[in-house]
Design an enzyme around this catalytic site. Sequence first.
Site, mmCIF file in Angstrom:
data_model
loop_
_atom_site.group_PDB
_atom_site.id
_atom_site.type_symbol
_atom_site.label_atom_id
_atom_site.label_comp_id
_atom_site.label_asym_id
_atom_site.label_seq_id
_atom_site.Cartn_x
_atom_site.Cartn_y
_atom_site.Cartn_z
ATOM 1 N N CYS A 10 34.422 35.185 35.589
ATOM 2 C CA CYS A 10 35.324 36.900 35.913
ATOM 3 C C CYS A 10 36.553 36.456 36.201
ATOM 4 O O CYS A 10 37.257 35.260 36.114
ATOM 5 C CB CYS A 10 34.005 37.184 36.872
ATOM 6 S SG CYS A 10 34.247 36.652 38.611
ATOM 7 N N ASN A 13 35.942 35.104 40.774
ATOM 8 C CA ASN A 13 34.714 34.011 41.109
ATOM 9 C C ASN A 13 34.070 34.250 42.398
ATOM 10 O O ASN A 13 33.788 33.396 42.892
ATOM 11 C CB ASN A 13 35.147 32.791 41.034
ATOM 12 C CG ASN A 13 34.119 31.669 40.693
ATOM 13 O OD1 ASN A 13 34.162 30.542 41.332
ATOM 14 N ND2 ASN A 13 32.858 32.192 40.314
ATOM 15 N N CYS A 15 32.453 37.951 42.966
ATOM 16 C CA CYS A 15 31.415 39.022 42.639
ATOM 17 C C CYS A 15 30.787 38.574 41.424
ATOM 18 O O CYS A 15 29.524 38.406 41.690
ATOM 19 C CB CYS A 15 32.291 40.192 42.621
ATOM 20 S SG CYS A 15 33.000 40.715 43.998
ATOM 21 N N ARG A 16 31.096 38.754 40.316
ATOM 22 C CA ARG A 16 30.219 39.109 39.222
ATOM 23 C C ARG A 16 29.517 37.576 38.777
ATOM 24 O O ARG A 16 28.479 37.381 38.514
ATOM 25 C CB ARG A 16 31.042 39.672 37.938
ATOM 26 C CG ARG A 16 31.294 41.277 38.249
ATOM 27 C CD ARG A 16 32.431 41.687 37.368
ATOM 28 N NE ARG A 16 33.669 41.141 37.436
ATOM 29 C CZ ARG A 16 34.663 41.480 37.018
ATOM 30 N NH1 ARG A 16 34.660 42.157 35.577
ATOM 31 N NH2 ARG A 16 35.938 40.901 37.049
ATOM 32 N N SER A 17 30.541 36.619 38.555
ATOM 33 C CA SER A 17 30.286 35.423 37.999
ATOM 34 C C SER A 17 29.062 34.594 38.733
ATOM 35 O O SER A 17 28.324 33.872 38.362
ATOM 36 C CB SER A 17 31.386 34.226 37.412
ATOM 37 O OG SER A 17 32.466 34.279 38.385
ATOM 38 N N ASP A 128 34.222 45.428 36.936
ATOM 39 C CA ASP A 128 34.714 44.744 38.183
ATOM 40 C C ASP A 128 34.347 45.779 39.548
ATOM 41 O O ASP A 128 34.652 47.013 39.365
ATOM 42 C CB ASP A 128 36.213 44.682 38.045
ATOM 43 C CG ASP A 128 36.830 43.989 39.215
ATOM 44 O OD1 ASP A 128 36.071 43.814 40.230
ATOM 45 O OD2 ASP A 128 37.864 43.571 39.098
HETATM 46 P P1 4NP Z 1 35.208 39.378 40.405
HETATM 47 O O1 4NP Z 1 35.682 40.549 41.324
HETATM 48 O O2 4NP Z 1 36.144 39.012 39.220
HETATM 49 O O3 4NP Z 1 33.737 39.678 39.712
HETATM 50 O O4 4NP Z 1 34.938 37.989 41.293
HETATM 51 C C1 4NP Z 1 36.849 40.421 41.750
HETATM 52 C C2 4NP Z 1 37.390 39.821 42.862
HETATM 53 C C3 4NP Z 1 38.594 39.793 43.412
HETATM 54 C C4 4NP Z 1 39.368 40.619 42.820
HETATM 55 C C5 4NP Z 1 39.087 41.407 41.994
HETATM 56 C C6 4NP Z 1 38.077 41.247 41.278
HETATM 57 N N1 4NP Z 1 40.979 40.692 43.564
HETATM 58 O O5 4NP Z 1 41.415 41.426 42.884
HETATM 59 O O6 4NP Z 1 41.223 39.799 44.295
#
Ligand code: 4NP
Length: 165
Positions: A10, A13, A15-17, A128
């Site tokens: 993702c 790294n 939340c989703r992955s 996201d």
């Molecule tokens: P992820 O979510 O890609 O599912 O881990 C996010 C984590 C951090 C950010 C955006 C999405 N960020 O903008 O820092």
Amino acid sequence: MKKKKVLFVCLGNICRSPSAEAVLKKLIKDEGLQDTIEVDSSGTIDYHEGESSDLRMQTHAAKRGYVLDHIARKFNSEKDFIESDYIITMDNANYADVISLNAKKEFRNKIFKMSQFSGNINFNEVPDPYYKGAEGFEEVLDILEDFCKVLLEKIKDDIESENKN
Ligand code: 4NP
């Protein structure tokens, strides 16, 4: 036989992955396939490298029995393309980023969008949740629980057909 390696990707790294990693690991454990399939996750940015998963994501995942114990790391194009069998991206931007890291296209057949494995739930991407409320995190888990079942069936089918040859 060498273990199959799944790598979820993702953006951050956190939340989703890592959630996809925990959901697939649980299914693998339930089927006793830990010696056959291994799972890891990574992000396309290094902003959260070394951090635990987002606390909101951890809390929602824990309510469904998943422990998110992954430490965030960035996708490593030197190593991950070679070592992984399935590189599975969460949204279209993650997909485009990973595709662009493989300019020569020799690993093209290892790169997937998570939405290719949709079962009962129809989503083009795993959205996201970072700037969303509780329902965003619940939605991610609903989608991942559905898609990971289909993904595991595909991996098992691939292993079975390889074993026949
Ligand atoms: P992820 O979510 O890609 O599912 O881990 C996010 C984590 C951090 C950010 C955006 C999405 N960020 O903008 O820092």
